[in-house]
Every structure is written in C-alpha cells, then in structure tokens.
Design an enzyme around this catalytic site. Structure first.
Site, short mmCIF file in Angstrom:
data_model
loop_
_atom_site.label_atom_id
_atom_site.label_comp_id
_atom_site.label_asym_id
_atom_site.label_seq_id
_atom_site.Cartn_x
_atom_site.Cartn_y
_atom_site.Cartn_z
N LYS A 1 0.84 -1.20 0.00
CA LYS A 1 0.00 0.00 0.00
C LYS A 1 0.87 1.25 0.00
O LYS A 1 0.65 2.19 -0.76
CB LYS A 1 -0.93 -0.01 1.22
CG LYS A 1 -2.10 -0.97 1.06
CD LYS A 1 -2.84 -1.26 2.36
CE LYS A 1 -3.90 -2.34 2.12
NZ LYS A 1 -4.50 -2.87 3.34
N GLN B 1 -4.95 -1.40 9.52
CA GLN B 1 -4.88 -2.76 8.96
C GLN B 1 -5.50 -3.77 9.93
O GLN B 1 -5.14 -3.80 11.11
CB GLN B 1 -3.40 -3.11 8.68
CG GLN B 1 -3.20 -4.44 8.00
CD GLN B 1 -3.71 -4.46 6.56
OE1 GLN B 1 -3.53 -3.53 5.79
NE2 GLN B 1 -4.39 -5.54 6.21
N ASP C 1 -11.27 2.81 3.87
CA ASP C 1 -11.69 1.40 3.79
C ASP C 1 -13.21 1.28 3.67
O ASP C 1 -13.72 0.23 3.32
CB ASP C 1 -11.26 0.66 5.07
CG ASP C 1 -10.11 -0.31 4.80
OD1 ASP C 1 -9.87 -0.64 3.62
OD2 ASP C 1 -9.46 -0.73 5.78
#
Ligand code: NDP
Length: 293
Positions: free
Chosen positions: A53, A97, A120
């Site tokens: 990422k 995460q 997200d």
C-alpha cells in the site's frame, strides 16, 4: 471458453488515472492527497499488504504515512493515534490494517476514524451511506469488483446477481453496490439451501467465501460473469504453496462468459481502489469536484 478478465491490467489503468488526478490536484490546487496506514503487530501477511500500500501510494504521487505499533499496543494508545490522524490536514485517508490484536476492539477503532477519511469504507456512517444511496467511501474490494463488472457488462440493470458470502468487508457491501446498479440480488451464505441451484440462476456470480475451489463449473450458468474474490493458499507441486480462488477456474471457464483468475483478478483492484478512495477523500475535504472515471 470464457473471457479471462485481466484485473491486473485494469488495476494498472486505475492507478495511472489516480496518478494523473494527483498531478492535476498538485498543479491546480497545491494539494497532495495523503494516506496514513496503521499496522499493529507483526502479522506477516499484514506487513506485506502495508508495504505494498505504501509503495503504490508513493508511486501514484501521494504522501504515505506509515505507523507501525507493537502488538502490545493498547486500545487507548491506538485511539489516540487515530485522533491525531483525524486532526492532521495532510492526512486525507486513514486505514487501520485488520486484524487487530485481541486486546483491541476493532469496531471501536474503525468507528473512531473520521468517516470522511475512512478510505476502507468500514465506518458505520459509510455503511449507512452505501445502503441508503448517499455518496460516501465504499469498501475497496467490492468497489473493485463492481468496476470490473461494469467494464465487462456495461449496464448491470435487471441482471440476476448472486453474492456468495455475507461478510461486512466483501459480501454485504458487494450486494449493496449491485442493488444500487438495479440488479436483482441474492446473498448466499453457509446456511443457504441448494446453493448450487442458487448459483445457477446468476448472470453475475460473485464468490467471497474463503474456501478453495468450492464452486465448480456446473454451478455456473452458461455465459455468466464470474468474479472470484477468494484468496486461498493450497499445497501445490513439490511442496510449494499456490493461490487459488473460491471458484474452480478450470471447470468454470468452460461454462462462464467471463471470469476473473486468481491471482491476477480481483486482488490487484483492492489497492488501486484504496488510492482512488484517498483521492476522492482529499477532493471532498477541499471542496473539489471528483472525477476519476
Ligand atoms: P469471511 O470469512 O468473513 O466470510 C466468508 C463468508 O462465506 C461468510 O459469510 C460465510 O457464511 C460464507 N461461507 C462459508 N462457508 C460457506 C459455504 N460452505 N457455503 C456458502 N457460504 C459459505 O471472509 P471474507 O468475506 O473476509 O473473505 C472471503 C474471501 O475473499 C477470502 O478468501 C479472502 O481471503 C478473500 N478476500 C480477498 C480480498 C482481495 O482480493 N483483495 C479482500 C478481502 C477478502 P456465514 O456468514 O454463514 O458464516
């Protein structure tokens, strides 16, 4: 034989468009979108995701902020970092995460993120926006699946879509996106009866289960478009592991109209959509019209 949907090439195109949008934002508005990724602990798979990422964020011309915390981090400490990132004007997207260590309530952390920085798309506000048709940030993997489907089929209106899997991360948001495109949507799960027959009705079949090659070709309607979200590591030749999806590619490709491979299908779309969401969030925060399509 089905057309093989090349998610890797498509994702590269998305990243290029993101890169161009970032250049335009810098030139016309002096704005560089920034993405903060928070990793707690040493989970090897999560470390790889976070590294990729960060790398792709920088390659797209954006700012990348990485925060690596020990696996002993308390919920209070993580919430304090989230607050700091919420307040930082250089950070337009925040991603924590998952999974988080047991001592941390992931729902509390996700819902502490400013929904307008929640790239997200997991915050309850964004879940609500998606299910009511308001604009917001949409979870990256289902968004990537939808982009592949629209590229393949154009208008999805009226199609029978079956989503196998009802997780908050993939199955449910995927179903909401397909409903918003006016598909007739069925969500299947571990309690679904006659799953084979349910799948055989699908013009669009999305598999998000996490069971290697569970869906064989004879569950696929001839000509259907099959999107395989599953990523499963199985024993391959000579003791090496290899990745397979939730669909048995070899038998499904003989029946489907188009199908995503694993690897190289949905997988690369997730980070591409994360970058796209970060640009969207940066534009929204600065009152700039967002157009990346
Ligand atoms: P979850 O484990 O959270 O959800 C799996 C779903 O599959 C559940 O809803 C479960 O039903 C359902 N299920 C399990 N067994 C069966 C069965 N025998 N028949 C029908 N349904 C079943 O997984 P995720 O949604 O997080 O992920 C799904 C897959 O997608 C995984 O392989 C994961 O690695 C992959 N993935 C890939 C991503 C990417 O490409 N970037 C991103 C995210 C995930 P129930 O709810 O009843 O238990």
């Amino acid at each position: 034989m089905a057309k093989r949907i090349d998610g890797k090439a498509f994702a590269q195109g998305v990243r290029e468009r993101v890169g161009e949008a970032v250049s335009t934002l810098q030139r016309d508005h002096g704005l560089t979108p920034g993405l903060a990724v928070v990793l707690v602990g040493e989970d090897p798979a999560s470390q790889v995701y976070v590294r990729n990422k960060g790398k792709q964020t920088v390659e797209a011309g954006m700012k990348s902020f990485e925060h690596k915390l020990p696996d002993t981090t308390s919920e209070t400490e993580l919430l304090a970092l989230v607050e700091q990132l919420n307040a930082d004007p250089d950070v337009h997207g925040i991603l924590v995460q998952l999974p988080l260590p047991d001592q941390i309530d992931s729902h509390a952390v996700i819902n502490a993120i400013n929904p307008d920085k929640d790239v997200d798309g997991f915050h309850l506000i964004n879940v609500g926006r998606l299910s009511t048709g308001a604009s917001g940030l949409v979870p990256c993997t289902p968004l990537g699946c939808l982009m592949l489907l629209k590229d393949e089929l154009g208008d999805l209106s009226g199609k029978n879509a079956v989503v196998v899997g009802r997780s908050n991360i993939v199955g449910k948001p995927m179903a909401a996106l397909l409903l918003a495109e006016s598909c007739t949507v069925t969500i299947a799960h571990s309690r679904t009866q006659d799953l084979a027959d349910v799948c055989r009705e699908a013009d669009i079949l999305v598999a998000a289960v996490g069971r290697p090659q569970m869906i064989p070709g004879d569950w696929v309607k001839p000509g259907a478009t099959v999107i395989d979200v599953g990523i499963n590591r199985v024993e391959g030749d000579e003791g090496k592991t290899r990745l397979v999806g939730d669909v048995d590619y070899a038998s499904a490709e003989a029946v489907a109209g188009a199908i995503t491979p694993v690897p190289g299908g949905v997988g690369p779309m997730t980070i591409a959509c994360l970058l796209r969401n970060t640009v969207q969030a940066a534009c929204a925060a600065n009152g700039i019209a967002f157009d990346l399509d």
